[in-house]
Design an enzyme around this catalytic site. Structure first.
Site, PDB file in Angstrom:
ATOM      1  N   GLU A  21       0.888  -1.158  -0.064  1.00  0.00           N
ATOM      2  CA  GLU A  21       0.044  -0.021  -0.064  1.00  0.00           C
ATOM      3  C   GLU A  21       0.857   1.279   0.146  1.00  0.00           C
ATOM      4  OE1 GLU A  21      -3.690   0.818   2.737  1.00  0.00           O
ATOM      5  OE2 GLU A  21      -2.307   2.179   3.517  1.00  0.00           O
ATOM      6  N   PRO A  24      -0.787   9.053  -1.424  1.00  0.00           N
ATOM      7  CA  PRO A  24      -0.406   9.994  -2.599  1.00  0.00           C
ATOM      8  C   PRO A  24       0.380  11.077  -1.706  1.00  0.00           C
ATOM      9  CG  PRO A  24      -2.849   9.569  -2.610  1.00  0.00           C
ATOM     10  CD  PRO A  24      -2.251   8.889  -1.734  1.00  0.00           C
ATOM     11  N   LYS A  26       2.042  14.832  -0.944  1.00  0.00           N
ATOM     12  CA  LYS A  26       1.737  16.141  -1.282  1.00  0.00           C
ATOM     13  C   LYS A  26       2.260  16.906  -2.197  1.00  0.00           C
ATOM     14  CE  LYS A  26      -0.270  15.941   3.433  1.00  0.00           C
ATOM     15  NZ  LYS A  26      -0.237  16.622   4.701  1.00  0.00           N
ATOM     16  N   HIS A  82      -8.130   2.544  -3.776  1.00  0.00           N
ATOM     17  CA  HIS A  82      -9.122   2.798  -2.476  1.00  0.00           C
ATOM     18  C   HIS A  82     -10.211   3.811  -2.871  1.00  0.00           C
ATOM     19  CE1 HIS A  82      -6.233   1.832   1.165  1.00  0.00           C
ATOM     20  NE2 HIS A  82      -5.997   1.143  -0.045  1.00  0.00           N
ATOM     21  N   ASP A 114     -12.836   8.666   6.372  1.00  0.00           N
ATOM     22  CA  ASP A 114     -12.895   9.608   7.280  1.00  0.00           C
ATOM     23  C   ASP A 114     -13.287  11.062   6.692  1.00  0.00           C
ATOM     24  OD1 ASP A 114     -12.171   7.962   9.340  1.00  0.00           O
ATOM     25  OD2 ASP A 114      -9.979   8.135   8.829  1.00  0.00           O
ATOM     26  N   GLN A 184      -7.018  -4.206   9.146  1.00  0.00           N
ATOM     27  CA  GLN A 184      -6.366  -3.233   9.731  1.00  0.00           C
ATOM     28  C   GLN A 184      -4.810  -3.806  10.223  1.00  0.00           C
ATOM     29  OE1 GLN A 184      -7.964  -3.152  13.930  1.00  0.00           O
ATOM     30  NE2 GLN A 184      -7.831  -1.166  13.815  1.00  0.00           N
TER      31      GLN A 184
END
Length: 603
Positions: A21, A24, A26, A82, A114, A184
């Site tokens: 995994e 991205p 910034k 995702h 979230d 998780q």
């Protein structure tokens, strides 16, 4: 390719697999660093897939699909995107799914997600309240276009969660159409195995990918465990606390703890390891290596109908691709990019070479992935052609792992012709690609084999190199005396000379297999060669530009790229593997003709 399909494939079904995994970055620099990291990690072995996270509230809705596109299309690694439903309209969901589908991504990890930082969660107009709603929407509107993954929480989404109740929610997501589960992170492996037993008892039988979080440093280890609410077993603390102020010590001991955890999972029958890399690579590599998985899956997949030349299909239309020019053998991502607009990709044979137009070489994306400092560290600062020849020879000896024209170490098959390559390079015939002759090696051979079982593979000897202009005429005259040898020569301007038929492909690798037509996966051909020369000279100029403008190294390499010729020689008599190299044994070298050029610094 769908993850669900891969899990049924014989090359994956019975093996321990791993996946990664990434999130991205910034900044644009961070994105490029991520691409460089993925490029390196791809050489360890073939991950089952790579997934890319989705920012809270859809904040990375532009960046995530773009990164998925590059990984899927350019790196040819299957991806899982995702997708969260928090603060996402139906239109945004559809747009994201469309972009994923266009890149060839067939796997979606459906999450509630979230809210954006400092905001409260509210149900949007789309009606997506839970991840199960998103799963239902994708399955209803897109049928089986996507393989859908969902999240599992072995220790609950929050510390107060009832585990049995969370398994009921998981069962609902599965009933709505989920195909696999990614869990998780956790460190309590006994608790995880017990949770898996409960999940199976609840009638959930889809594959489970345990989320493995490597331990990089003490502070991040404690912070992530606290943030996710997972239990830290006492023996983890006993092992790590004594070295908590030593990052290297924490990483080393942490790797051993995670390796032990993975071995226990594998022993219990849980064989799909999913690594939360946090965009870092060192600890992940150490874990994979100590598990004995490094390079284990590197061989290309072969199914019952097609021979795939790449580690994974970048787009559905590439699944049946069966022929490529050999020039891009160590630069696969660039080849995919430059042929991405072709309506049809060659399968059984290389078609009319006048039809496909190669795209321009994208030097920004596919040029040298090294900083000037990294270049000088790896390749030094050559000040003469003799030093350049020594550098190329060290690559052939596996003393360095790359050259501007190859991101990968030289292949093991080159051991057959290592002495000849060393002689060529030390005489300033600077080799950038080659293969030895093969005459009916078993397709199962650990070094030379490829394709379906019970077959035989063949190769014509081939070498590609740069040569000084003063040697060109002698080279061509020597080749002409050997009836079995073909040559292609060009300069930076694209002036082509060859003793072969123009635009007629010459197969240099082929295989014979039971109940199959002959397969010819690599060819040499003039139009492709001219397209490749743009890239070859561009890479050389990038190398030169890593040095200061007034440096000897810069002047030397610029002169070489402007004046030297790029040559390809193929010996069509594959039963006599030495005759190709007899060409160079019969020739004088640059140091014989112009020792002042060979040894002198550039002026």
């Amino acid at each position: 390719m769908k993850i669900s399909d891969k899990l049924l494939h014989p090359d994956w079904k019975e093996k321990v697999t791993y996946s990664y995994e990434f999130f991205p970055p910034k900044t644009s620099t961070g994105v490029q660093n991520l691409y460089n990291r993925i490029d390196r990690m791809k050489t360890w072995g073939r991950p089952m897939f790579v997934d890319v996270t989705w920012g809270a509230g859809g904040t990375s809705s532009e960046l995530t699909p773009g990164i998925v596109n590059v990984i899927q299309t350019d790196f040819e690694v299957d991806t899982c995107m995702h997708l969260t439903c928090t603060n996402m309209s139906t239109e945004m969901i559809d747009a994201a799914l469309k972009r994923a589908h266009e890149t060839g991504c067939r796997n979606i990890l459906a999450l509630r997600g979230d809210p954006v930082k400092d905001t409260d969660w509210t149900e949007g107009e789309s009606g997506f309240r839970y991840a199960s709603d998103l799963v239902r929407y994708i399955r209803t509107h897109y049928n089986d276009e996507f393989c859908i993954g969902v999240a599992g929480y072995p220790e609950g989404y929050s510390p107060d969660d009832d585990i049995d109740e969370s398994i009921k929610h998981l069962k609902l997501k599965v009933d709505e159409g989920a195909d696999f589960i990614v869990t998780q992170m956790f460190y309590d492996v006994d608790n995880f195995i017990a949770w898996v037993d409960k999940v199976r008892a609840a009638g959930i039988n889809i594959p489970i990918f345990p989320g493995i979080m490597p331990i990089q440093a003490w502070d991040s280890f404690i912070r992530r465990a606290k943030w996710s609410g997972v239990k830290i077993p006492q023996h983890f603390m006993d092992t790590l606390v004594p070295v908590k102020d030593d990052d290297e010590g924490v990483r080393e001991r942490g790797v051993e703890l995670i390796v032990e955890m993975c071995r226990k999972l594998i022993a219990s029958g849980i064989t799909r390891l999913h690594f939360y890399t946090m965009n870092l690579e060192k600890a992940v590599k150490m874990i994979i290596e100590r598990l004995g998985l490094l390079d284990e899956n590197l061989a290309p997949i072969v199914d019952t109908n097609n021979v795939e030349l790449t580690n994974a299909s970048s787009q559905d239309r590439r699944i049946n691709e069966g022929v490529r020019p050999i020039f891009w053998r160590t630069r696969n991502e660039s080849y995919v990019s430059r042929t991405d607009q072709w309506d049809e990709l060659p399968h059984g044979r290389w078609g009319d070479s006048r039809s496909p137009a190669f795209g321009e070489f994208d030097a920004i994306r596919y040029g040298l992935r090294m900083s000037p400092k990294e270049i000088t560290t790896s390749w030094g600062s050559p000040k003469s052609y003799s030093e350049i020849g020594d550098l190329f020879a060290r690559y052939c000896e596996k003393k360095i792992s790359s050259l501007p024209w190859s991101d990968l170490p030289i292949s093991d098959e080159a051991d057959l012709i290592r002495d000849q390559l060393l002689s060529m390079n030390r005489n300033a015939f600077l080799t950038i690609n080659s293969q030895p002759a093969l005459n009916g090696e078993k397709s199962s051979h650990p070094v030379f084999g490829w394709g379906p079982p019970n077959g035989y593979v063949f190769q014509k000897p081939y070498v590609e190199f740069f040569v000084h202009p003063s040697l060109l005429n002698e080279l061509k005259e020597t080749v002409k005396k050997l009836n079995s040898v073909s040559y292609f020569v060009t300069n930076k301007n694209g002036d082509l000379d060859t003793n072969s038929q123009y635009e007629i492909p010459n197969a240099v690798t082929w295989g014979v297999f039971p109940n199959r037509e002959i397969i010819q996966p690599t060819i040499v051909e003039s139009t492709s060669f001219l397209a490749w020369k743009d890239e070859a000279y561009s890479l050389g100029m990038e190398w030169a530009n890593a040095y200061s403008p007034d440096s000897i190294s810069r002047k030397l390499l610029v002169s070489m790229m402007k004046e030297w010729f790029l040559c390809v020689i193929v010996d069509n008599d594959f039963q006599n593997g030495q005759s190709l190299f007899d060409v160079f044994n019969k020739m004088r070298s640059l140091k014989d003709i112009h020792p002042e050029l060979y040894y002198a610094n550039a002026s």
